[in-house]
Design a protein around this motif. Sequence first.
Motif, PDB file in Angstrom:
ATOM      1  N   LEU A   1      72.029  47.535   9.734  1.00  0.00           N
ATOM      2  CA  LEU A   1      73.129  47.504  10.697  1.00  0.00           C
ATOM      3  C   LEU A   1      74.435  47.911  10.035  1.00  0.00           C
ATOM      4  CD1 LEU A   1      72.387  44.258  12.757  1.00  0.00           C
ATOM      5  CD2 LEU A   1      71.825  46.620  13.348  1.00  0.00           C
ATOM      6  N   ARG A   2      74.657  47.483   8.823  1.00  0.00           N
ATOM      7  CA  ARG A   2      75.906  47.780   8.123  1.00  0.00           C
ATOM      8  C   ARG A   2      76.012  49.239   7.713  1.00  0.00           C
ATOM      9  NH1 ARG A   2      75.589  42.492   4.112  1.00  0.00           N
ATOM     10  NH2 ARG A   2      76.460  40.958   5.584  1.00  0.00           N
TER      11      ARG A   2
ATOM     12  N   ARG B   1      81.054  38.928  11.321  1.00  0.00           N
ATOM     13  CA  ARG B   1      80.357  38.076  10.352  1.00  0.00           C
ATOM     14  C   ARG B   1      79.041  38.732   9.914  1.00  0.00           C
ATOM     15  NH1 ARG B   1      80.406  32.719   8.662  1.00  0.00           N
ATOM     16  NH2 ARG B   1      78.362  31.879   8.060  1.00  0.00           N
ATOM     17  N   THR B   2      78.345  39.342  10.878  1.00  0.00           N
ATOM     18  CA  THR B   2      77.088  40.028  10.561  1.00  0.00           C
ATOM     19  C   THR B   2      77.326  41.239   9.667  1.00  0.00           C
ATOM     20  OG1 THR B   2      76.048  39.307  12.635  1.00  0.00           O
ATOM     21  CG2 THR B   2      75.122  41.255  11.566  1.00  0.00           C
ATOM     22  N   LEU B   3      78.389  41.979   9.929  1.00  0.00           N
ATOM     23  CA  LEU B   3      78.666  43.199   9.176  1.00  0.00           C
ATOM     24  C   LEU B   3      79.265  42.924   7.804  1.00  0.00           C
ATOM     25  CD1 LEU B   3      80.085  45.490  12.011  1.00  0.00           C
ATOM     26  CD2 LEU B   3      77.770  45.454  11.060  1.00  0.00           C
TER      27      LEU B   3
ATOM     28  N   LEU C   1      69.846  37.807  15.059  1.00  0.00           N
ATOM     29  CA  LEU C   1      69.292  38.685  14.027  1.00  0.00           C
ATOM     30  C   LEU C   1      68.463  37.906  13.012  1.00  0.00           C
ATOM     31  CD1 LEU C   1      69.167  41.595  12.940  1.00  0.00           C
ATOM     32  CD2 LEU C   1      71.149  41.026  11.516  1.00  0.00           C
ATOM     33  N   ASP C   2      68.961  36.764  12.570  1.00  0.00           N
ATOM     34  CA  ASP C   2      68.214  35.965  11.598  1.00  0.00           C
ATOM     35  C   ASP C   2      66.908  35.451  12.200  1.00  0.00           C
ATOM     36  OD1 ASP C   2      69.913  36.179   9.375  1.00  0.00           O
ATOM     37  OD2 ASP C   2      71.270  34.696  10.224  1.00  0.00           O
TER      38      ASP C   2
ATOM     39  N   HIS D   1      78.769  47.785  23.341  1.00  0.00           N
ATOM     40  CA  HIS D   1      79.177  46.438  23.741  1.00  0.00           C
ATOM     41  C   HIS D   1      79.161  45.432  22.595  1.00  0.00           C
ATOM     42  CE1 HIS D   1      79.530  47.754  27.817  1.00  0.00           C
ATOM     43  NE2 HIS D   1      78.254  48.100  27.899  1.00  0.00           N
ATOM     44  N   CYS D   2      79.742  45.851  21.458  1.00  0.00           N
ATOM     45  CA  CYS D   2      79.986  44.923  20.339  1.00  0.00           C
ATOM     46  C   CYS D   2      78.709  44.289  19.809  1.00  0.00           C
ATOM     47  CB  CYS D   2      80.995  43.848  20.776  1.00  0.00           C
ATOM     48  SG  CYS D   2      81.813  42.978  19.429  1.00  0.00           S
ATOM     49  N   GLY D   3      77.613  45.058  19.868  1.00  0.00           N
ATOM     50  CA  GLY D   3      76.363  44.550  19.320  1.00  0.00           C
ATOM     51  C   GLY D   3      75.566  43.674  20.256  1.00  0.00           C
TER      52      GLY D   3
END
Length: 328
Positions: A248-249, A270-272, A224-225, A215-217
């Motif tokens: 995660l990446r 943006r996170t990746l 996360l931050d 589900h897209c993270g």
Amino acid sequence: MERIDVHCHAVPPGYRKYAVDNGHEQPDGMPALPAWSAEGHIALMKKLNIRKSILSITSPGTHLTPGQDEFAADMTHRTNEELSEICNKNASHFGFFASLPFPSVPESIAEVDYALDKLGAVGFAVLSNANGIYLGDKALDPIFEKLNARKAVLFIHPTSCNMLAPGGQLHTIKTLGQYPRPMMEFMFDETRAVANLLLSGTVSNNTNITFIMSHCGCTIPSILDRIGSFSSIINGGDNQSSGFRKLLRERFYFDLAGFPFPDLIHGLLRTLGNGGEKRLVYGTDYPFTPEKVAVDLADQMEEGCNELFDADQRRAVYSGNAEKLLGF
């Protein structure tokens, strides 16, 4: 464009009876277990140009009663055999993620080799929590060590938030109980699980496991931050946000089942960071997402992907990334 569906489910007859007999005819507050057949699933695949679907058992999983470890292990074994038989009969269409009887440690460890070596599973489907024991709990470390030794692919699926009381009674948390839990609570529960996997060191300690977050993270990109920074405040040491983002990446894939478009996808990308599309895989969530909705969501995804990605990137998202991940 051809697709590989990494997030879809089966409700075969043996598992359906097991779930209903144990009080899960309306799992997680949903109206009912959906109808499912291999023939119907293949018809949807043809409609959406899906070359391969990776079947799995979804919530509530295969360990349905706390304390009944041997029975749960037997039912998990039977369910995996049932999925394997379906895949063998439809080998050009289906693969499967085997279930494990979490949180039972010896039974889960034994099932790993059997599912991979005898049944042909391409990985394992695990729930965000198993009878209140969350992924990343130290009690599960021996299972993760086994999965690491087998270089396993681990597909994480959300379930209801459960708590195990001291007397062994399982309590399902039903905040806003008028709504089915997959609507909102599933997203939070998988976020809890992945946060615990990161915070506990389970991901960094088991470098050979590849994770798929569904589900897209979920809500991980949004907090996360906060998770990484708060950990340093409580425990001291450096801010862990950048380290978690790196994990995660490099160690996770993210399926696009559900409703990633038009908005949710942007937070994950943006996170990746640059090249984030290489960590995305396609998913329908069929049959818990009905056929008509799955088709509509595929249309939305195609529109959204056309805006975000070029042809080679779209091909990677729809099939290429899954091919590399699963060795097709």
